[in-house]
Design a protein around this motif. Structure first.
Motif, PDB file in Angstrom:
ATOM      1  N   UNK A 237       0.834  -1.214   0.082  1.00  0.00           N
ATOM      2  CA  UNK A 237      -0.183  -0.054   0.386  1.00  0.00           C
ATOM      3  C   UNK A 237       0.644   1.555  -0.039  1.00  0.00           C
ATOM      4  N   UNK A 238       0.292   2.089  -0.745  1.00  0.00           N
ATOM      5  CA  UNK A 238       0.603   3.647  -0.440  1.00  0.00           C
ATOM      6  C   UNK A 238       1.383   3.981   1.172  1.00  0.00           C
ATOM      7  N   UNK A 239       0.947   3.402   2.022  1.00  0.00           N
ATOM      8  CA  UNK A 239       0.912   4.602   3.431  1.00  0.00           C
ATOM      9  C   UNK A 239       2.102   2.808   3.966  1.00  0.00           C
ATOM     10  N   UNK A 240       2.792   2.635   2.903  1.00  0.00           N
ATOM     11  CA  UNK A 240       4.566   1.630   4.208  1.00  0.00           C
ATOM     12  C   UNK A 240       4.783   1.351   2.484  1.00  0.00           C
ATOM     13  N   UNK A 241       6.788   1.382   3.531  1.00  0.00           N
ATOM     14  CA  UNK A 241       7.593   1.331   2.863  1.00  0.00           C
ATOM     15  C   UNK A 241       8.210   0.077   2.825  1.00  0.00           C
ATOM     16  N   UNK A 242       8.402  -0.779   3.756  1.00  0.00           N
ATOM     17  CA  UNK A 242       8.826  -2.053   4.213  1.00  0.00           C
ATOM     18  C   UNK A 242       8.454  -2.373   5.269  1.00  0.00           C
ATOM     19  N   UNK A 243       8.309  -3.761   5.614  1.00  0.00           N
ATOM     20  CA  UNK A 243       8.574  -4.460   6.513  1.00  0.00           C
ATOM     21  C   UNK A 243       7.278  -3.879   8.097  1.00  0.00           C
TER      22      UNK A 243
END
Length: 251
Positions: A237-243
């Motif tokens: 999702x756009x709101x996530x860039x890594x775990x």
């Protein structure tokens, strides 16, 4: 079994298809013209999904050799296999590892994928244009605290997919790996062993992916021209860039 599997026309097999990404994938592939054979342990829910998409529901436990053999015996043709069955249990550190949870994750994610893929490879090759699509995870690409057992399993699944791609070079079977980040399904409820509060906290304030988002990606990968192999897809999702790096909106 909900309805008989046709002897003609393309057939897609989806494991773990009673809910979440698997159920959404079954619907998406049915919409793309496939007759879908759905496999999972929860037969009543499986039959409901199969009825919705005109597919065939067959009981399947990917951790059991006999169950896999009985399942495959009811699949006379296979053009696309979507290895979706899997899951996580717990967030133990290595020092505190619950080996039963680790064993379940390895059996379900890794050996389950091996069992089903191995059993259906002859049919995939015989189709003349087969495809294996495996649903992995960002956990297959990035180690993170709280993910040890699941990381180990999903790294194994990724290795399996990539080696299979090498092994089938020159054969009429494509191999693809789709690795989603945060998807709001029952995944976290299983991971936290039914603790709804903990499961809800994972997604709180995040506009997470949906099962349909991942299913649409599966449909797109499965319907590329036969000379095109989408080797790996990483989607978040756009709101996530890594775990562990996630933007949360305050309530």
């Amino acid at each position: 079994m909900t309805s008989p599997t046709p002897s003609t026309g393309p057939v897609a097999v989806v494991t773990g298809a009673s809910s979440g990404i698997g159920a959404a994938t079954a619907r998406a592939l049915a919409g793309a013209g496939y007759h879908v054979v759905l496999g999972a342990r929860r037969v009543e829910r499986l039959e409901q999904v199969a009825a919705e998409c005109g597919g065939t529901a067959v009981a399947l436990d990917v951790t059991d050799d006999a169950s896999v053999a009985a399942f495959v015996a009811q699949v006379p043709r296979c053009d696309v296999l979507v290895n979706n069955a899997g899951g996580a249990k717990g967030t133990d550190a290595v020092a505190d590892a619950d080996l039963e949870d680790w064993r379940w994750m390895y059996e379900t994610n890794v050996l389950g994928t091996v069992r089903v893929t191995k059993a259906l490879l002859p049919a995939l090759l015989a189709s003349g244009d087969g495809q294996v699509i495996t649903i992995g995870s960002t956990a297959a690409r990035e180690a993170y605290q709280g993910g040890a057992g699941y990381n180990a399993a999903k790294f194994g699944v990724a290795a399996l997919s990539r080696v299979l791609r090498l092994e089938l070079l020159g054969q009429p079977v494509r191999v693809s790996e789709i690795d989603p980040g945060m998807v709001q399904t029952d995944f976290s409820l299983v991971r936290f062993k039914g603790d709804q509060e903990k499961a809800d906290a994972v997604y709180r304030g995040v506009d997470a992916l949906t099962a349909d988002d991942v299913a649409e990606t599966v449909r797109w990968v499965a319907t590329r021209p036969s000379h095109v192999n989408i080797d790996q897809v990483l989607m978040m999702p756009r709101d996530q860039v890594s775990a562990k790096v996630v933007h949360r909106t305050e309530a």
